[in-house]
Design a protein around this motif. Sequence first.
Motif: not given
Lengths: 157, 157, 157, 157, 157, 157, 157, 157, 157, 157, 157, 157
Positions: B13, B16-17, B82-85, B79, B20
């Motif tokens: 987790e 991946q985050r 979706r995952y990037s902050t 993706d 991204a």
Amino acid sequence: NYLSQDEFDAVQEALQRTLATTIALYLKFKKFHWDIRGRFFRELHLAYDEMAEEVFASIDVLAERLVMLGGSPVAAPADIERYSTVRVPTETIRDAREQLRQLVEDHNRITHAMRDDSKTVDDANDPATADIFNGLLHQHDEHRWMLQAILDDDRLD
Amino acid sequence: NYLSQDEFDAVQEALQRTLATTIALYLKFKKFHWDIRGRFFRELHLAYDEMAEEVFASIDVLAERLVMLGGSPVAAPADIERYSTVRVPTETIRDAREQLRQLVEDHNRITHAMRDDSKTVDDANDPATADIFNGLLHQHDEHRWMLQAILDDDRLD
Amino acid sequence: NYLSQDEFDAVQEALQRTLATTIALYLKFKKFHWDIRGRFFRELHLAYDEMAEEVFASIDVLAERLVMLGGSPVAAPADIERYSTVRVPTETIRDAREQLRQLVEDHNRITHAMRDDSKTVDDANDPATADIFNGLLHQHDEHRWMLQAILDDDRLD
Amino acid sequence: NYLSQDEFDAVQEALQRTLATTIALYLKFKKFHWDIRGRFFRELHLAYDEMAEEVFASIDVLAERLVMLGGSPVAAPADIERYSTVRVPTETIRDAREQLRQLVEDHNRITHAMRDDSKTVDDANDPATADIFNGLLHQHDEHRWMLQAILDDDRLD
Amino acid sequence: NYLSQDEFDAVQEALQRTLATTIALYLKFKKFHWDIRGRFFRELHLAYDEMAEEVFASIDVLAERLVMLGGSPVAAPADIERYSTVRVPTETIRDAREQLRQLVEDHNRITHAMRDDSKTVDDANDPATADIFNGLLHQHDEHRWMLQAILDDDRLD
Amino acid sequence: NYLSQDEFDAVQEALQRTLATTIALYLKFKKFHWDIRGRFFRELHLAYDEMAEEVFASIDVLAERLVMLGGSPVAAPADIERYSTVRVPTETIRDAREQLRQLVEDHNRITHAMRDDSKTVDDANDPATADIFNGLLHQHDEHRWMLQAILDDDRLD
Amino acid sequence: NYLSQDEFDAVQEALQRTLATTIALYLKFKKFHWDIRGRFFRELHLAYDEMAEEVFASIDVLAERLVMLGGSPVAAPADIERYSTVRVPTETIRDAREQLRQLVEDHNRITHAMRDDSKTVDDANDPATADIFNGLLHQHDEHRWMLQAILDDDRLD
Amino acid sequence: NYLSQDEFDAVQEALQRTLATTIALYLKFKKFHWDIRGRFFRELHLAYDEMAEEVFASIDVLAERLVMLGGSPVAAPADIERYSTVRVPTETIRDAREQLRQLVEDHNRITHAMRDDSKTVDDANDPATADIFNGLLHQHDEHRWMLQAILDDDRLD
Amino acid sequence: NYLSQDEFDAVQEALQRTLATTIALYLKFKKFHWDIRGRFFRELHLAYDEMAEEVFASIDVLAERLVMLGGSPVAAPADIERYSTVRVPTETIRDAREQLRQLVEDHNRITHAMRDDSKTVDDANDPATADIFNGLLHQHDEHRWMLQAILDDDRLD
Amino acid sequence: NYLSQDEFDAVQEALQRTLATTIALYLKFKKFHWDIRGRFFRELHLAYDEMAEEVFASIDVLAERLVMLGGSPVAAPADIERYSTVRVPTETIRDAREQLRQLVEDHNRITHAMRDDSKTVDDANDPATADIFNGLLHQHDEHRWMLQAILDDDRLD
Amino acid sequence: NYLSQDEFDAVQEALQRTLATTIALYLKFKKFHWDIRGRFFRELHLAYDEMAEEVFASIDVLAERLVMLGGSPVAAPADIERYSTVRVPTETIRDAREQLRQLVEDHNRITHAMRDDSKTVDDANDPATADIFNGLLHQHDEHRWMLQAILDDDRLD
Amino acid sequence: NYLSQDEFDAVQEALQRTLATTIALYLKFKKFHWDIRGRFFRELHLAYDEMAEEVFASIDVLAERLVMLGGSPVAAPADIERYSTVRVPTETIRDAREQLRQLVEDHNRITHAMRDDSKTVDDANDPATADIFNGLLHQHDEHRWMLQAILDDDRLD
């Protein structure tokens, strides 16, 4: 700017689309570079990375050409998705043949479009951009040959 | 793999985050590198590029760490979104102060999360990933300081 | 030295064993680099050499860390044999699958032990040695993934 | 292979022994590089490392020469121990004079044997291997001189 | 010149033939580098290029050695054809096994001849040319091993 | 900044003291580099310079880490004097044994403090600074060993 | 030393004479490099310097080979004068043809002697020195050809 | 030339003498580099070579400065002997103290003369040559200090 | 040493003061490099670092020149404080204008003094030191110009 | 492939002929590089080699361009002879004027053809190949000028 | 600035004139580099370019020295024409002898003026500028010698 | 030459004008690089130098292209003045806005002309020169963008 509005629109359309496609192609090469498994692991892991690196170098060239002409290059993922003619897989593909098949298809599309774009921008009174497209075209032609060459073998399956 | 499923889920987790977010941050630095105008043009055009280059180097490191542990890194624009902050602007921002304000805010978020992630993966029995996060954390801390330092001036407006 | 006798004994045990294992692993990579034959000859001949080179660089680091703490590193073949957890074949193995199978097994053992050692030396009040182990761990994790990736193919036989 | 069985046996015996001796000599230089203490610490710590590095470069050359002729080079510690004419100490020797004394003795043995081997392989119809031996012989002659030169001083004790 | 006419004739014959063979071998490696297709594409495309590059470096050495002794090196395609012991295909061969089979055969011929030439020129009172042949012999021996090693696999077909 | 006031105070105290100590150590190595005379002149003149150079590289790292966290690094000679745990001699010391004796003592003090600092900043929620300390600790440990190794000889007097 | 007294005497005589000749040849090339005038100024000014540089590199090689065997190399001008077979002019020669004529004559003498010396030291059981002579012989042969090639023109006068 | 005959004579005398002395000093450094034995072998073997290399670089500078002003530089051993103020030993000196004693004495003589020469050529209206002498003077001063520094130790005997 | 006591005293006074001033200037450039904030952050952060680096290179040159002449260079913070004509701030100055104002003033003082020192040491019979001062003077003149140039703008406030 | 059969035939004809001509030109430059004698020896020996090197670099470019488009490049001596518009002499030509005369004539032919080919392939819808021809054309134009420039002198005979 | 108005006027006059002359000399070297034809084509084409490159490097040095002292350097073609003592031909001169004759004459003028300027600026209390002139003087002296050396041959016509 | 007289006249006019303009632009960038003062000093001082350097590289390319086609490039200041479309100021301009305003205007003129010239020379049957213009056009477009970008800010005044 020394381009008329019509000329600029034509050149911008070509540059914006090629830029988005190039970023997507880079990400796709890296995705396959990370996901590849099996007999061809080392061969393709290295080949994808070299091609990705060469493709990467053209991102800044394309974007800055657009900037010089007065445009604003796309960079947001949503924009890349919209303009790119290459689709980066969200699923995990580990099979060499499937990876190569997709990439060859992508390169057929890219090289045909780029040759047309070269003509378009030349007609739009912008020979410097045509020059850039011709150079990149040679690079993509090379990658297409190399990716295709491995597929030319029935025993790959 | 030597991680239990729970440990792997936690590490995956975080990786991946972060991956991204790092790709998005790279694209945002380049977007601002291309769009910047005005008094700070050269200064920020160069600064963003240097930071983008340093950030870029960590993309492969993060993705391959995930691969080594058995995961499959995200790369598709959807993706990343979706995952990037970090949010990459689709609009054109030419104002230095607005660019810097967004980036400082992004870096505050990134560095806080990364410090927490460092602890999380260490607890998940993966000190090698923690080591990588600690090194990147120092790099992002440096960027945050530099971006903030210019903003510390009322006359910027 | 700033380590207590107990702390030193724990750190020394970990460093001495890791050093012997690293020398043996280097020799094993070279042995396979020389003996490999068949379809995978060039691929593995090159891969083993690159991994051997990376592994080689850590020999001096591990031995000198031990020296700094007051120990005397092993180097005699008999000592390498005694302390190493990796066995270098005396027989000639030319088959890629057998070579890869042994190396993956070796790397599973090495990475598990190194992660435990990282914790041990940290508990023994020696964070600098833990830092070294964490860096090497990442390197061995990478090699394990690459060696394993090729084996993930039934058609290898 | 273009060597007869007798020729090959002679060349292989020379190459296998020289390879094992070279690996052992490398490990011995490193062992002394780590264990040295006292007035000559820095001088010999550096000298041993430079010589070790030069010696190291010939390991791959010797092994691959054997491979080209159809042989399989030794690498296992037990095999190094068996074939090497140099003994790597298991005990810790910190005294410069004792270290130098052993190394000079080793080099006398190595250079005599290598000159004989050069003649042997030339007679066995393999001038390319003789050429390699002649080059390495010059290198070992140089090391012998340098190691001996320091010993030529009574005040060393 | 310090060679007698008989000595010169012997040395010239060896150098002229080796030169023509080396140019032809270079062209053959490139031809296969361009024509290769299938599973081994990338592996052999790269390997042939590296070998071609190493072989290429010796063309000038051989030709200039002949010049120093008073000769005039061949360069015309017709002369290369006449003197070379290697045949460059005019047809397109895309099959890895057939390419490798031809090259191994070529290298067997080249290395046997070169060892004999080394002796011939040494007897003709020209040790400097013998020295050159011995160095090149080692290089061709290495290529023969590598080309042969891949062929050692039944599954290649 | 993401550190609480207490955390920041603890990290700042450690970084400020280490920075001042590092600058002082650099100046001390250079002072001895210039003042050394006698049998060990060349050996120590070179060794001090190499160590000074390695130590020098960490000055900017330590100061900028403090800046990133919101502090202002000391640089004025009076501040260096106040915070440093190493004393740079104002008198001229030409004797190798006395120089080495002082430096070994300095390094014992430095390495003990740095290991404690590593723990302190880790507890203060700043693993990136701990990481920096661990790396520098290894470097100072190496210098301590090398300086001590020469002193291990009665004949030095 | 592993040479008998007779062997050593023969090898020493060859090395000492070659060393003195090499130093003298270096000085002669430089003398002509400085004194040349006229049409060939730039051509020969550069050519002499390149040859001088290549010749210079062999001085240390020859002297240290002698040292390794137990000898003490000559260096005093009087000794160079005594042992050298090349005479460095004390007068100023500015004419290209005269400079070239002398140098060609010198190189004829040097290359004949060196080929004989190669045989002598090989017979004296020292193949490593023979190897060095063979390499240098090739270099002097090259210089002789180049110097002679310009002289092959009647219009030079 | 822009110098009067008197000015030229003064400058030429200084340059010719300095050139011959520099060549002789180079040869002396190399002679001692080859002949040194005993405790200081490695230290002085390396130091002499570094100094010889630095001294060597000035030979061409001095000679070409003379050429630019219309002179013809000396190069013949007999001329070096006549003009040099440094004597190269014909005998073999292996003792470090004796070597250093001679070299310090040589450097005292050289640096005194060069400072006087700097003034002489400046008075002779040639500031560019004075500039060259000032730069070389600094280099010789450095060597004198380093050679002397080791001698400052009674225990050297 | 070839300087009389009076000459030496004069040269030493100049070198010792310049050395201390140079170390202080280096620390001041770094202090401002770390403390700068606001619009000019990146510009001055980089500029100070480049100047600091250039200034740093002269520290060893000045100190070793003094050593060659028989002196012992200062290095202790207290001595730097005593001899330096530049004051390093203990307080934190973040304002560009104030930093630049101080540095311009410092450079005015430094360049005036260095020009006088150049004359002093030349009169003291030491042209080599004068040469060094002249080179450094040019460097400080360049820095003064650059620092002043930015201040030439009313809008800076 | 994206070229129609007619387009491909036109492009292939141009590339195949240019490739053969380029290989032949390379061999001719080398042949003259080896055979040249007389006043112009060094000048042309070097010039031919530089031009050969530049020409050599385009061989792989031309051949791989053909491969990318689906062709198979010629390499066999007989094929080079058939397709090349440049004739490599089998006889020995040592005269500068004759060599230059032939090469100028060759370059006139090559540059005219290449300009026509550039137009042909552009018309055949292949701008990337046109781009390559334009770049090479500039290089051959440069060589033609340089070769011709020397011939512009009656005194050459 | 630390120069009085009179001193500044003197230094500025010298620097402004030297700068304009240097730019003109650079353009003249390039003009001849492009226009040269005949026997000396390659020799002078290369020589002029090397000299032009060395001369070019001093343009920025001279201009920035003037800037540091408070002046504003000339750059407009009209100003170069006015201040330069070298005339760049508008006509095409292809004859080597005429080119060399003009350049030698230019260098005689330049070197005489520069030596006088060196004294002038030294008297004007600016030793740093004198230092720069002395270095450039050596460079121009070298070029004068080389250009003159070729002319020393009657057969040039 | 392969161009007709009309074609040559057209190409020559374009090359000659572009060459003169490029030299003038280089001098103008340097002039502003030296004269700039105020807030933008460092930014533009560096930017002008980088652009000047890139522009400088094209001078030789343009001139030699003209030479290859049979022309003689202008170099005399008077000719540069006559042919250049850029005016180098004789007065001192220290204001950033005025400098940038002039340069942007210059670049608008240059890029429009160059695009037209590209078409002209292509029509004149010289695609290789068109290729060169297209590459330079891209470079000047980039400079125009960067210079303009800073001006896009009202607060510049």
